[in-house]
Design a protein around this motif. Structure first.
Motif, PDB file in Angstrom:
ATOM      1  N   THR A  58       0.834  -1.203   0.000  1.00 30.26           N
ATOM      2  CA  THR A  58       0.000   0.000   0.000  1.00 30.26           C
ATOM      3  C   THR A  58       0.870   1.254   0.000  1.00 30.26           C
ATOM      4  OG1 THR A  58      -1.933  -0.996   1.064  1.00 30.26           O
ATOM      5  CG2 THR A  58      -1.613   1.361   1.400  1.00 30.26           C
ATOM      6  N   LEU A  59       1.941   1.254   0.779  1.00 29.24           N
ATOM      7  CA  LEU A  59       2.833   2.409   0.823  1.00 29.24           C
ATOM      8  C   LEU A  59       3.534   2.622  -0.515  1.00 29.24           C
ATOM      9  CD1 LEU A  59       4.435   2.170   4.377  1.00 29.24           C
ATOM     10  CD2 LEU A  59       2.248   3.117   3.642  1.00 29.24           C
ATOM     11  N   VAL A  60       3.849   1.544  -1.200  1.00 27.52           N
ATOM     12  CA  VAL A  60       4.466   1.660  -2.525  1.00 27.52           C
ATOM     13  C   VAL A  60       3.509   2.373  -3.477  1.00 27.52           C
ATOM     14  CG1 VAL A  60       5.260   0.371  -4.550  1.00 27.52           C
ATOM     15  CG2 VAL A  60       5.944  -0.366  -2.248  1.00 27.52           C
ATOM     16  N   CYS A  74      -0.810  -1.074  12.334  1.00 26.91           N
ATOM     17  CA  CYS A  74      -0.660  -1.823  11.077  1.00 26.91           C
ATOM     18  C   CYS A  74       0.602  -2.682  11.223  1.00 26.91           C
ATOM     19  CB  CYS A  74      -0.555  -0.863   9.888  1.00 26.91           C
ATOM     20  SG  CYS A  74      -2.060   0.082   9.588  1.00 26.91           S
ATOM     21  N   GLU A  75       0.431  -3.872  11.711  1.00 32.10           N
ATOM     22  CA  GLU A  75       1.563  -4.664  12.186  1.00 32.10           C
ATOM     23  C   GLU A  75       2.401  -5.296  11.086  1.00 32.10           C
ATOM     24  OE1 GLU A  75       0.035  -7.429  15.011  1.00 32.10           O
ATOM     25  OE2 GLU A  75      -0.565  -5.866  16.450  1.00 32.10           O
ATOM     26  N   LEU A  76       1.967  -5.160   9.835  1.00 27.13           N
ATOM     27  CA  LEU A  76       2.724  -5.741   8.727  1.00 27.13           C
ATOM     28  C   LEU A  76       3.630  -4.720   8.029  1.00 27.13           C
ATOM     29  CD1 LEU A  76      -0.065  -8.012   7.159  1.00 27.13           C
ATOM     30  CD2 LEU A  76       1.670  -8.620   8.852  1.00 27.13           C
ATOM     31  N   ILE A  77       3.555  -3.468   8.444  1.00 25.00           N
ATOM     32  CA  ILE A  77       4.384  -2.412   7.846  1.00 25.00           C
ATOM     33  C   ILE A  77       5.830  -2.571   8.320  1.00 25.00           C
ATOM     34  CG2 ILE A  77       4.795   0.077   7.762  1.00 25.00           C
ATOM     35  CD1 ILE A  77       2.391  -0.821   6.145  1.00 25.00           C
ATOM     36  N   THR A  78       6.762  -2.438   7.375  1.00 26.53           N
ATOM     37  CA  THR A  78       8.185  -2.583   7.709  1.00 26.53           C
ATOM     38  C   THR A  78       8.970  -1.342   7.275  1.00 26.53           C
ATOM     39  OG1 THR A  78       8.925  -3.534   5.603  1.00 26.53           O
ATOM     40  CG2 THR A  78       7.911  -5.048   7.205  1.00 26.53           C
ATOM     41  N   ASP A  79      10.245  -1.372   7.568  1.00 23.82           N
ATOM     42  CA  ASP A  79      11.138  -0.274   7.171  1.00 23.82           C
ATOM     43  C   ASP A  79      11.149  -0.066   5.664  1.00 23.82           C
ATOM     44  OD1 ASP A  79      11.918   0.049   9.845  1.00 23.82           O
ATOM     45  OD2 ASP A  79      13.518  -1.436   9.635  1.00 23.82           O
ATOM     46  N   ASP A  80      10.959  -1.130   4.907  1.00 20.22           N
ATOM     47  CA  ASP A  80      11.023  -1.015   3.450  1.00 20.22           C
ATOM     48  C   ASP A  80       9.872  -0.174   2.909  1.00 20.22           C
ATOM     49  OD1 ASP A  80      12.476  -1.841   1.027  1.00 20.22           O
ATOM     50  OD2 ASP A  80      10.596  -2.860   0.515  1.00 20.22           O
ATOM     51  N   GLY A  81       8.694  -0.333   3.505  1.00 21.89           N
ATOM     52  CA  GLY A  81       7.564   0.491   3.083  1.00 21.89           C
ATOM     53  C   GLY A  81       7.821   1.959   3.344  1.00 21.89           C
ATOM     54  N   ILE A  82       8.403   2.269   4.503  1.00 18.58           N
ATOM     55  CA  ILE A  82       8.743   3.656   4.828  1.00 18.58           C
ATOM     56  C   ILE A  82       9.814   4.181   3.871  1.00 18.58           C
ATOM     57  CG2 ILE A  82       9.574   5.197   6.629  1.00 18.58           C
ATOM     58  CD1 ILE A  82       6.791   3.970   7.110  1.00 18.58           C
ATOM     59  N   ARG A  83      10.706   3.303   3.427  1.00 19.51           N
ATOM     60  CA  ARG A  83      11.727   3.709   2.463  1.00 19.51           C
ATOM     61  C   ARG A  83      11.083   4.216   1.178  1.00 19.51           C
ATOM     62  NH1 ARG A  83      14.056   1.299  -1.857  1.00 19.51           N
ATOM     63  NH2 ARG A  83      13.049  -0.719  -1.421  1.00 19.51           N
ATOM     64  N   ASN A 112       2.771   1.254  17.596  1.00 20.80           N
ATOM     65  CA  ASN A 112       2.349  -0.149  17.635  1.00 20.80           C
ATOM     66  C   ASN A 112       2.571  -0.875  16.302  1.00 20.80           C
ATOM     67  OD1 ASN A 112       0.923  -0.589  20.436  1.00 20.80           O
ATOM     68  ND2 ASN A 112       0.217   1.397  19.666  1.00 20.80           N
ATOM     69  N   CYS A 113       3.601  -0.467  15.596  1.00 18.60           N
ATOM     70  CA  CYS A 113       4.047  -1.195  14.397  1.00 18.60           C
ATOM     71  C   CYS A 113       5.324  -1.949  14.784  1.00 18.60           C
ATOM     72  CB  CYS A 113       4.313  -0.235  13.235  1.00 18.60           C
ATOM     73  SG  CYS A 113       2.835   0.592  12.610  1.00 18.60           S
ATOM     74  N   PRO A 114       5.222  -3.209  15.146  1.00 16.60           N
ATOM     75  CA  PRO A 114       6.345  -3.920  15.778  1.00 16.60           C
ATOM     76  C   PRO A 114       7.530  -4.190  14.863  1.00 16.60           C
ATOM     77  CG  PRO A 114       4.524  -5.423  15.323  1.00 16.60           C
ATOM     78  CD  PRO A 114       4.013  -4.051  15.040  1.00 16.60           C
ATOM     79  N   LEU A 115       7.347  -4.083  13.532  1.00 16.30           N
ATOM     80  CA  LEU A 115       8.445  -4.379  12.613  1.00 16.30           C
ATOM     81  C   LEU A 115       9.288  -3.159  12.282  1.00 16.30           C
ATOM     82  CD1 LEU A 115       6.621  -6.842  10.160  1.00 16.30           C
ATOM     83  CD2 LEU A 115       7.925  -7.361  12.235  1.00 16.30           C
ATOM     84  N   ILE A 116       8.858  -1.993  12.748  1.00 21.11           N
ATOM     85  CA  ILE A 116       9.603  -0.755  12.487  1.00 21.11           C
ATOM     86  C   ILE A 116      10.834  -0.691  13.388  1.00 21.11           C
ATOM     87  CG2 ILE A 116       9.493   1.760  12.686  1.00 21.11           C
ATOM     88  CD1 ILE A 116       8.015   0.647  10.279  1.00 21.11           C
TER      89      ILE A 116
END
Length: 417
Positions: free
Chosen positions: A311-313, A330-339, A358-362
Protein backbone atom coordinates in the motif's frame (compact mmCIF):
# COMPACT_ATOMS: atom_id res chain seq x y z
CA UNK A 1 -9.61 62.18 39.35
CA UNK A 2 -12.67 63.38 41.20
CA UNK A 3 -13.55 65.79 38.39
CA UNK A 4 -13.22 63.01 35.81
CA UNK A 5 -15.42 60.71 37.88
CA UNK A 6 -17.97 63.48 38.26
CA UNK A 7 -17.97 64.05 34.51
CA UNK A 8 -18.54 60.31 33.83
CA UNK A 9 -21.45 60.29 36.28
CA UNK A 10 -22.95 63.32 34.56
CA UNK A 11 -22.61 61.75 31.12
CA UNK A 12 -24.43 58.59 32.09
CA UNK A 13 -26.75 59.95 34.77
CA UNK A 14 -29.42 61.08 32.33
CA UNK A 15 -29.60 58.62 29.45
CA UNK A 16 -31.47 60.79 26.99
CA UNK A 17 -29.28 63.82 27.63
CA UNK A 18 -25.95 61.96 27.80
CA UNK A 19 -23.19 63.68 25.83
CA UNK A 20 -22.39 60.60 23.78
CA UNK A 21 -26.01 60.36 22.67
CA UNK A 22 -25.99 64.01 21.62
CA UNK A 23 -22.70 63.92 19.75
CA UNK A 24 -23.14 60.62 17.92
CA UNK A 25 -26.14 59.86 15.72
CA UNK A 26 -28.13 56.78 16.62
CA UNK A 27 -27.12 55.09 13.38
CA UNK A 28 -23.44 55.31 14.35
CA UNK A 29 -24.09 54.07 17.89
CA UNK A 30 -26.03 51.19 16.42
CA UNK A 31 -23.11 50.38 14.16
CA UNK A 32 -20.74 50.38 17.14
CA UNK A 33 -23.03 48.07 19.09
CA UNK A 34 -23.10 45.65 16.17
CA UNK A 35 -19.51 44.62 16.99
CA UNK A 36 -20.30 43.65 20.59
CA UNK A 37 -20.90 40.13 21.91
CA UNK A 38 -24.04 38.98 23.67
CA UNK A 39 -22.79 39.61 27.20
CA UNK A 40 -21.55 43.14 26.42
CA UNK A 41 -24.79 44.02 24.64
CA UNK A 42 -26.77 42.96 27.70
CA UNK A 43 -24.57 45.14 29.89
CA UNK A 44 -25.00 48.11 27.58
CA UNK A 45 -28.75 47.61 27.68
CA UNK A 46 -28.65 48.36 31.42
CA UNK A 47 -26.83 51.70 31.10
CA UNK A 48 -29.80 53.84 30.10
CA UNK A 49 -33.13 53.78 28.32
CA UNK A 50 -31.57 55.09 25.13
CA UNK A 51 -28.85 52.44 25.17
CA UNK A 52 -31.38 49.76 26.04
CA UNK A 53 -33.25 50.50 22.84
CA UNK A 54 -30.06 50.52 20.78
CA UNK A 55 -28.45 47.45 22.37
CA UNK A 56 -31.58 45.34 22.01
CA UNK A 57 -32.22 46.38 18.43
CA UNK A 58 -32.69 43.26 16.35
CA UNK A 59 -29.97 44.24 13.88
CA UNK A 60 -27.36 43.65 16.62
CA UNK A 61 -28.52 40.10 17.16
CA UNK A 62 -27.82 38.46 13.81
CA UNK A 63 -25.44 35.87 15.33
CA UNK A 64 -26.10 34.38 18.77
CA UNK A 65 -24.18 31.60 20.51
CA UNK A 66 -25.71 30.53 23.84
CA UNK A 67 -23.43 27.55 24.50
CA UNK A 68 -21.76 29.26 27.47
CA UNK A 69 -25.17 29.80 29.05
CA UNK A 70 -26.59 26.38 28.22
CA UNK A 71 -27.64 25.48 31.77
CA UNK A 72 -29.69 28.67 32.07
CA UNK A 73 -31.41 28.57 28.70
CA UNK A 74 -35.05 27.56 28.85
CA UNK A 75 -37.72 27.61 26.19
CA UNK A 76 -39.00 31.06 27.12
CA UNK A 77 -35.51 32.52 26.56
CA UNK A 78 -35.50 31.21 23.00
CA UNK A 79 -39.00 32.57 22.44
CA UNK A 80 -38.05 36.02 23.76
CA UNK A 81 -34.93 36.09 21.58
CA UNK A 82 -36.96 35.17 18.52
CA UNK A 83 -39.47 37.94 19.20
CA UNK A 84 -36.72 40.47 19.77
CA UNK A 85 -34.57 39.52 16.77
CA UNK A 86 -37.25 38.48 14.32
CA UNK A 87 -36.09 38.51 10.73
CA UNK A 88 -32.64 39.88 11.64
CA UNK A 89 -31.37 36.61 13.16
CA UNK A 90 -29.18 34.59 10.79
CA UNK A 91 -27.23 32.26 13.09
CA UNK A 92 -28.22 30.67 16.40
CA UNK A 93 -26.37 28.08 18.46
CA UNK A 94 -28.30 26.31 21.22
CA UNK A 95 -25.67 23.59 21.56
CA UNK A 96 -26.09 21.76 24.85
CA UNK A 97 -29.28 23.61 25.86
CA UNK A 98 -31.06 20.56 27.26
CA UNK A 99 -34.22 22.42 28.30
CA UNK A 100 -35.10 23.65 24.81
CA UNK A 101 -38.01 21.69 23.33
CA UNK A 102 -40.35 21.67 20.33
CA UNK A 103 -42.82 24.30 21.54
CA UNK A 104 -40.23 27.06 21.88
CA UNK A 105 -38.63 26.06 18.57
CA UNK A 106 -42.00 26.41 16.85
CA UNK A 107 -42.25 29.99 18.10
CA UNK A 108 -38.66 30.54 17.03
CA UNK A 109 -39.31 29.25 13.51
CA UNK A 110 -42.37 31.46 13.13
CA UNK A 111 -40.48 34.60 14.18
CA UNK A 112 -37.04 34.00 12.65
CA UNK A 113 -37.77 33.09 9.07
CA UNK A 114 -34.40 34.26 7.76
CA UNK A 115 -32.37 31.88 9.92
CA UNK A 116 -29.54 30.27 7.94
CA UNK A 117 -27.42 28.44 10.54
CA UNK A 118 -29.04 26.58 13.45
CA UNK A 119 -27.15 24.41 15.96
CA UNK A 120 -29.27 22.09 18.13
CA UNK A 121 -26.43 19.74 19.02
CA UNK A 122 -27.31 17.88 22.22
CA UNK A 123 -30.83 19.34 22.54
CA UNK A 124 -32.25 15.94 23.41
CA UNK A 125 -35.86 17.12 23.79
CA UNK A 126 -36.04 18.08 20.13
CA UNK A 127 -38.20 15.78 17.97
CA UNK A 128 -39.55 15.63 14.42
CA UNK A 129 -41.95 18.43 15.35
CA UNK A 130 -39.13 20.99 15.34
CA UNK A 131 -38.05 19.94 11.86
CA UNK A 132 -41.64 20.24 10.67
CA UNK A 133 -41.75 23.81 12.04
CA UNK A 134 -38.45 24.66 10.35
CA UNK A 135 -39.78 23.23 7.12
CA UNK A 136 -42.88 25.42 7.26
CA UNK A 137 -41.23 28.71 8.12
CA UNK A 138 -37.45 28.60 7.54
CA UNK A 139 -36.91 28.04 3.84
CA UNK A 140 -33.54 29.84 3.90
CA UNK A 141 -31.93 27.36 6.30
CA UNK A 142 -28.52 26.27 5.01
CA UNK A 143 -26.82 24.61 7.98
CA UNK A 144 -28.50 22.45 10.64
CA UNK A 145 -26.88 20.45 13.43
CA UNK A 146 -29.08 17.80 15.07
CA UNK A 147 -26.28 15.78 16.66
CA UNK A 148 -27.59 13.50 19.44
CA UNK A 149 -31.21 14.56 18.93
CA UNK A 150 -32.09 10.91 19.37
CA UNK A 151 -35.85 11.32 18.79
CA UNK A 152 -35.35 12.45 15.20
CA UNK A 153 -36.77 9.98 12.64
CA UNK A 154 -37.31 9.73 8.90
CA UNK A 155 -40.35 12.02 9.23
CA UNK A 156 -38.01 14.90 10.14
CA UNK A 157 -35.90 14.31 7.03
CA UNK A 158 -38.99 14.19 4.84
CA UNK A 159 -40.15 17.53 6.26
CA UNK A 160 -36.73 19.13 5.73
CA UNK A 161 -36.65 17.88 2.16
CA UNK A 162 -39.95 19.60 1.44
CA UNK A 163 -39.39 22.97 3.08
CA UNK A 164 -35.62 23.48 3.48
CA UNK A 165 -34.38 22.84 -0.02
CA UNK A 166 -31.43 25.22 0.35
CA UNK A 167 -29.87 23.00 3.04
CA UNK A 168 -26.13 22.53 2.43
CA UNK A 169 -24.73 21.20 5.71
CA UNK A 170 -26.60 18.69 7.88
CA UNK A 171 -25.33 16.83 10.95
CA UNK A 172 -27.42 13.82 11.99
CA UNK A 173 -24.75 12.07 14.03
CA UNK A 174 -26.10 9.58 16.58
CA UNK A 175 -29.69 10.03 15.37
CA UNK A 176 -29.94 6.26 15.29
CA UNK A 177 -33.60 6.00 14.27
CA UNK A 178 -32.83 7.22 10.77
CA UNK A 179 -32.83 4.66 7.95
CA UNK A 180 -31.93 4.75 4.28
CA UNK A 181 -35.54 5.66 3.46
CA UNK A 182 -35.06 8.93 5.32
CA UNK A 183 -31.82 9.62 3.47
CA UNK A 184 -33.63 8.98 0.20
CA UNK A 185 -36.31 11.56 1.03
CA UNK A 186 -33.67 14.05 2.15
CA UNK A 187 -31.51 13.62 -0.94
CA UNK A 188 -34.43 14.03 -3.31
CA UNK A 189 -35.42 17.38 -1.82
CA UNK A 190 -32.09 18.81 -0.67
CA UNK A 191 -30.06 18.35 -3.80
CA UNK A 192 -27.61 21.11 -2.84
CA UNK A 193 -26.21 19.18 0.13
CA UNK A 194 -22.45 19.62 0.45
CA UNK A 195 -21.73 18.08 3.85
CA UNK A 196 -23.57 15.25 5.59
CA UNK A 197 -22.54 13.77 8.93
CA UNK A 198 -24.09 10.41 9.80
CA UNK A 199 -21.83 9.08 12.56
CA UNK A 200 -23.50 6.41 14.64
CA UNK A 201 -26.58 6.11 12.43
CA UNK A 202 -26.46 2.35 12.79
CA UNK A 203 -29.51 1.54 10.65
CA UNK A 204 -28.04 2.99 7.45
CA UNK A 205 -26.83 0.65 4.73
CA UNK A 206 -25.28 1.11 1.29
CA UNK A 207 -28.66 2.16 -0.12
CA UNK A 208 -28.16 5.49 1.63
CA UNK A 209 -24.96 6.05 -0.35
CA UNK A 210 -26.73 5.20 -3.59
CA UNK A 211 -29.44 7.79 -2.94
CA UNK A 212 -26.87 10.46 -2.12
CA UNK A 213 -24.87 9.54 -5.18
CA UNK A 214 -27.92 9.83 -7.41
CA UNK A 215 -29.44 13.05 -6.10
CA UNK A 216 -26.66 15.11 -4.44
CA UNK A 217 -23.96 15.80 -7.04
CA UNK A 218 -22.44 18.65 -4.98
CA UNK A 219 -21.76 16.52 -1.90
CA UNK A 220 -18.18 17.17 -0.73
CA UNK A 221 -18.06 15.67 2.77
CA UNK A 222 -19.64 12.50 4.11
CA UNK A 223 -19.00 10.93 7.50
CA UNK A 224 -20.44 7.46 8.10
CA UNK A 225 -18.28 6.50 11.07
CA UNK A 226 -19.74 3.56 13.03
CA UNK A 227 -22.48 2.90 10.46
CA UNK A 228 -22.16 -0.80 11.08
CA UNK A 229 -24.48 -1.99 8.27
CA UNK A 230 -22.56 -0.19 5.54
CA UNK A 231 -21.37 -2.19 2.53
CA UNK A 232 -20.47 0.25 -0.28
CA UNK A 233 -21.45 -1.27 -3.60
CA UNK A 234 -20.54 -0.58 -7.17
CA UNK A 235 -22.11 2.06 -9.38
CA UNK A 236 -21.29 3.63 -12.71
CA UNK A 237 -21.64 7.30 -11.75
CA UNK A 238 -19.65 9.37 -9.26
CA UNK A 239 -20.04 12.02 -6.61
CA UNK A 240 -17.79 14.35 -8.54
CA UNK A 241 -17.35 16.91 -5.74
CA UNK A 242 -16.59 14.49 -2.90
CA UNK A 243 -13.28 15.17 -1.14
CA UNK A 244 -13.77 13.93 2.45
CA UNK A 245 -14.94 10.43 3.37
CA UNK A 246 -15.02 8.85 6.81
CA UNK A 247 -15.75 5.13 7.00
CA UNK A 248 -13.93 4.59 10.30
CA UNK A 249 -15.38 1.66 12.22
CA UNK A 250 -18.25 1.60 9.72
CA UNK A 251 -18.01 -2.16 9.76
CA UNK A 252 -15.23 -4.65 10.18
CA UNK A 253 -16.77 -6.55 7.27
CA UNK A 254 -15.84 -3.98 4.59
CA UNK A 255 -13.40 -5.76 2.31
CA UNK A 256 -11.11 -4.70 -0.51
CA UNK A 257 -13.93 -5.52 -2.96
CA UNK A 258 -16.22 -2.99 -1.27
CA UNK A 259 -13.39 -0.45 -1.22
CA UNK A 260 -12.79 -0.85 -4.95
CA UNK A 261 -16.50 -0.42 -5.61
CA UNK A 262 -16.69 2.63 -3.40
CA UNK A 263 -13.96 4.37 -5.36
CA UNK A 264 -16.29 4.31 -8.34
CA UNK A 265 -19.11 5.76 -6.22
CA UNK A 266 -16.80 8.26 -4.63
CA UNK A 267 -14.60 10.77 -6.33
CA UNK A 268 -11.23 10.78 -7.99
CA UNK A 269 -10.68 14.15 -6.29
CA UNK A 270 -10.85 12.63 -2.80
CA UNK A 271 -8.48 14.44 -0.42
CA UNK A 272 -9.21 12.95 3.02
CA UNK A 273 -10.03 9.33 3.81
CA UNK A 274 -10.61 8.01 7.31
CA UNK A 275 -10.77 4.22 7.18
CA UNK A 276 -9.60 3.34 10.70
CA UNK A 277 -10.57 -0.12 11.95
CA UNK A 278 -11.68 -1.36 8.53
CA UNK A 279 -9.76 -4.49 9.39
CA UNK A 280 -10.81 -6.62 6.40
CA UNK A 281 -9.53 -4.23 3.74
CA UNK A 282 -6.34 -5.40 2.06
CA UNK A 283 -3.70 -3.84 -0.16
CA UNK A 284 -5.89 -4.55 -3.18
CA UNK A 285 -8.53 -2.03 -2.09
CA UNK A 286 -6.07 0.69 -1.19
CA UNK A 287 -4.15 0.09 -4.40
CA UNK A 288 -7.26 0.95 -6.40
CA UNK A 289 -7.75 4.00 -4.21
CA UNK A 290 -4.18 5.23 -4.67
CA UNK A 291 -4.29 4.74 -8.43
CA UNK A 292 -7.54 6.70 -8.77
CA UNK A 293 -7.33 9.38 -6.07
CA UNK A 294 -4.21 11.37 -6.85
CA UNK A 295 -5.22 14.36 -4.70
CA UNK A 296 -5.17 12.47 -1.40
CA UNK A 297 -3.73 14.62 1.40
CA UNK A 298 -4.67 12.78 4.60
CA UNK A 299 -5.27 9.10 5.17
CA UNK A 300 -6.10 7.24 8.39
CA UNK A 301 -5.49 3.48 8.20
CA UNK A 302 -5.29 2.79 11.93
CA UNK A 303 -5.93 -0.87 12.71
CA UNK A 304 -6.23 -1.82 9.05
CA UNK A 305 -4.28 -4.89 10.05
CA UNK A 306 -4.03 -6.48 6.59
CA UNK A 307 -2.23 -3.50 5.06
CA UNK A 308 1.38 -4.14 4.05
CA UNK A 309 4.22 -2.24 2.43
CA UNK A 310 2.52 -2.68 -0.94
CA UNK A 311 0.00 0.00 0.00
CA UNK A 312 2.83 2.41 0.82
CA UNK A 313 4.47 1.66 -2.52
CA UNK A 314 1.25 2.61 -4.34
CA UNK A 315 0.76 5.75 -2.27
CA UNK A 316 4.34 6.82 -2.95
CA UNK A 317 3.82 6.44 -6.70
CA UNK A 318 0.32 7.83 -7.18
CA UNK A 319 -0.35 10.30 -4.31
CA UNK A 320 2.21 13.13 -4.51
CA UNK A 321 0.15 15.44 -2.24
CA UNK A 322 -0.01 13.15 0.79
CA UNK A 323 0.66 15.14 3.98
CA UNK A 324 -0.50 12.94 6.86
CA UNK A 325 -0.61 9.17 7.15
CA UNK A 326 -1.69 7.10 10.13
CA UNK A 327 -0.51 3.49 10.18
CA UNK A 328 -1.10 2.86 13.88
CA UNK A 329 -1.42 -0.86 14.69
CA UNK A 330 -0.66 -1.82 11.08
CA UNK A 331 1.56 -4.66 12.19
CA UNK A 332 2.72 -5.74 8.73
CA UNK A 333 4.38 -2.41 7.85
CA UNK A 334 8.18 -2.58 7.71
CA UNK A 335 11.14 -0.27 7.17
CA UNK A 336 11.02 -1.02 3.45
CA UNK A 337 7.56 0.49 3.08
CA UNK A 338 8.74 3.66 4.83
CA UNK A 339 11.73 3.71 2.46
CA UNK A 340 9.42 3.91 -0.55
CA UNK A 341 7.26 6.55 1.08
CA UNK A 342 10.13 8.79 2.23
CA UNK A 343 11.92 8.70 -1.11
CA UNK A 344 8.79 9.69 -3.07
CA UNK A 345 7.64 13.15 -4.09
CA UNK A 346 5.12 13.31 -1.25
CA UNK A 347 7.76 12.22 1.26
CA UNK A 348 10.31 14.80 0.22
CA UNK A 349 7.95 17.71 -0.46
CA UNK A 350 4.71 17.24 1.49
CA UNK A 351 4.73 14.68 4.29
CA UNK A 352 4.22 16.28 7.72
CA UNK A 353 2.78 13.56 9.97
CA UNK A 354 3.55 9.84 10.16
CA UNK A 355 1.92 7.72 12.86
CA UNK A 356 3.67 4.38 13.30
CA UNK A 357 2.79 3.56 16.90
CA UNK A 358 2.35 -0.15 17.63
CA UNK A 359 4.05 -1.19 14.40
CA UNK A 360 6.34 -3.92 15.78
CA UNK A 361 8.45 -4.38 12.61
CA UNK A 362 9.60 -0.75 12.49
CA UNK A 363 13.24 -0.24 13.53
CA UNK A 364 15.85 2.53 13.66
CA UNK A 365 16.25 2.08 9.90
CA UNK A 366 12.91 3.86 9.41
CA UNK A 367 14.38 6.96 11.03
CA UNK A 368 17.26 6.83 8.56
CA UNK A 369 14.76 6.76 5.70
CA UNK A 370 12.78 9.67 7.12
CA UNK A 371 15.82 11.92 6.87
CA UNK A 372 14.71 12.95 3.38
CA UNK A 373 11.28 14.18 4.61
CA UNK A 374 12.04 17.89 4.77
CA UNK A 375 8.63 18.97 6.13
CA UNK A 376 8.11 16.33 8.79
CA UNK A 377 6.53 17.76 11.95
CA UNK A 378 5.46 14.71 13.95
CA UNK A 379 6.44 11.06 14.14
CA UNK A 380 4.60 8.69 16.48
CA UNK A 381 6.60 5.64 17.50
CA UNK A 382 4.83 4.58 20.68
CA UNK A 383 5.41 0.90 21.45
CA UNK A 384 7.66 0.40 18.42
CA UNK A 385 9.89 -1.84 20.47
CA UNK A 386 12.67 -2.07 17.89
CA UNK A 387 13.14 1.72 17.76
CA UNK A 388 15.75 2.85 20.25
CA UNK A 389 16.40 6.16 21.93
CA UNK A 390 19.95 5.95 20.62
CA UNK A 391 18.62 5.71 17.08
CA UNK A 392 16.47 8.80 17.54
CA UNK A 393 19.28 10.79 19.12
CA UNK A 394 21.67 9.76 16.37
CA UNK A 395 19.29 10.90 13.64
CA UNK A 396 18.53 14.10 15.50
CA UNK A 397 22.21 14.92 15.55
CA UNK A 398 22.75 14.15 11.88
CA UNK A 399 19.93 15.93 10.12
CA UNK A 400 18.94 19.56 10.15
CA UNK A 401 15.34 19.02 9.07
CA UNK A 402 14.45 17.19 12.29
CA UNK A 403 14.72 20.52 14.14
CA UNK A 404 11.21 21.34 15.35
CA UNK A 405 9.97 17.79 14.75
CA UNK A 406 8.05 16.09 17.58
CA UNK A 407 8.94 12.43 18.07
CA UNK A 408 6.46 10.61 20.31
CA UNK A 409 7.83 7.48 21.93
CA UNK A 410 5.13 6.96 24.55
CA UNK A 411 2.53 8.57 26.75
CA UNK A 412 5.15 10.31 28.88
CA UNK A 413 8.03 10.34 26.44
CA UNK A 414 8.23 13.07 23.81
CA UNK A 415 11.39 14.32 22.16
CA UNK A 416 11.52 17.70 20.42
CA UNK A 417 14.29 17.78 17.88
Amino acid sequence: NSSVSCHIVQVFSNSDEALINKKLPKELLLRIFSFLDVVTLCRCAQVSKAWNVLALDGSNWQKIDLFNFQTDIEGRVVENISKRCGGFLRQLSLRGCLSVADASMKTFAQNCRNIEHLNLNGCTKITDSTCISLSKFCSKLRQLDLTSCVSITNHALKALSEGCRMLENLNLSWCDQITSDGIEALSRGCTSLRALFLRGCTQLDDAALKHLQKHCPELMTINMQSCTMLYPSCSKSQMTALWFVCLAAATSQITHTHTESFIHIACVFLRILEAARCSHVTDAGFTVLARNCHDLEKMDLEECILVTDNTLVQLSIHCPRLQALSLSHCELITDDGIRHLSSSVCGQERLQVVELDNCPLITDITLEHLKSCQHLERIELYDCQQVTRAGIKRIRGLIFNFIGCCVILGVNCVLFC
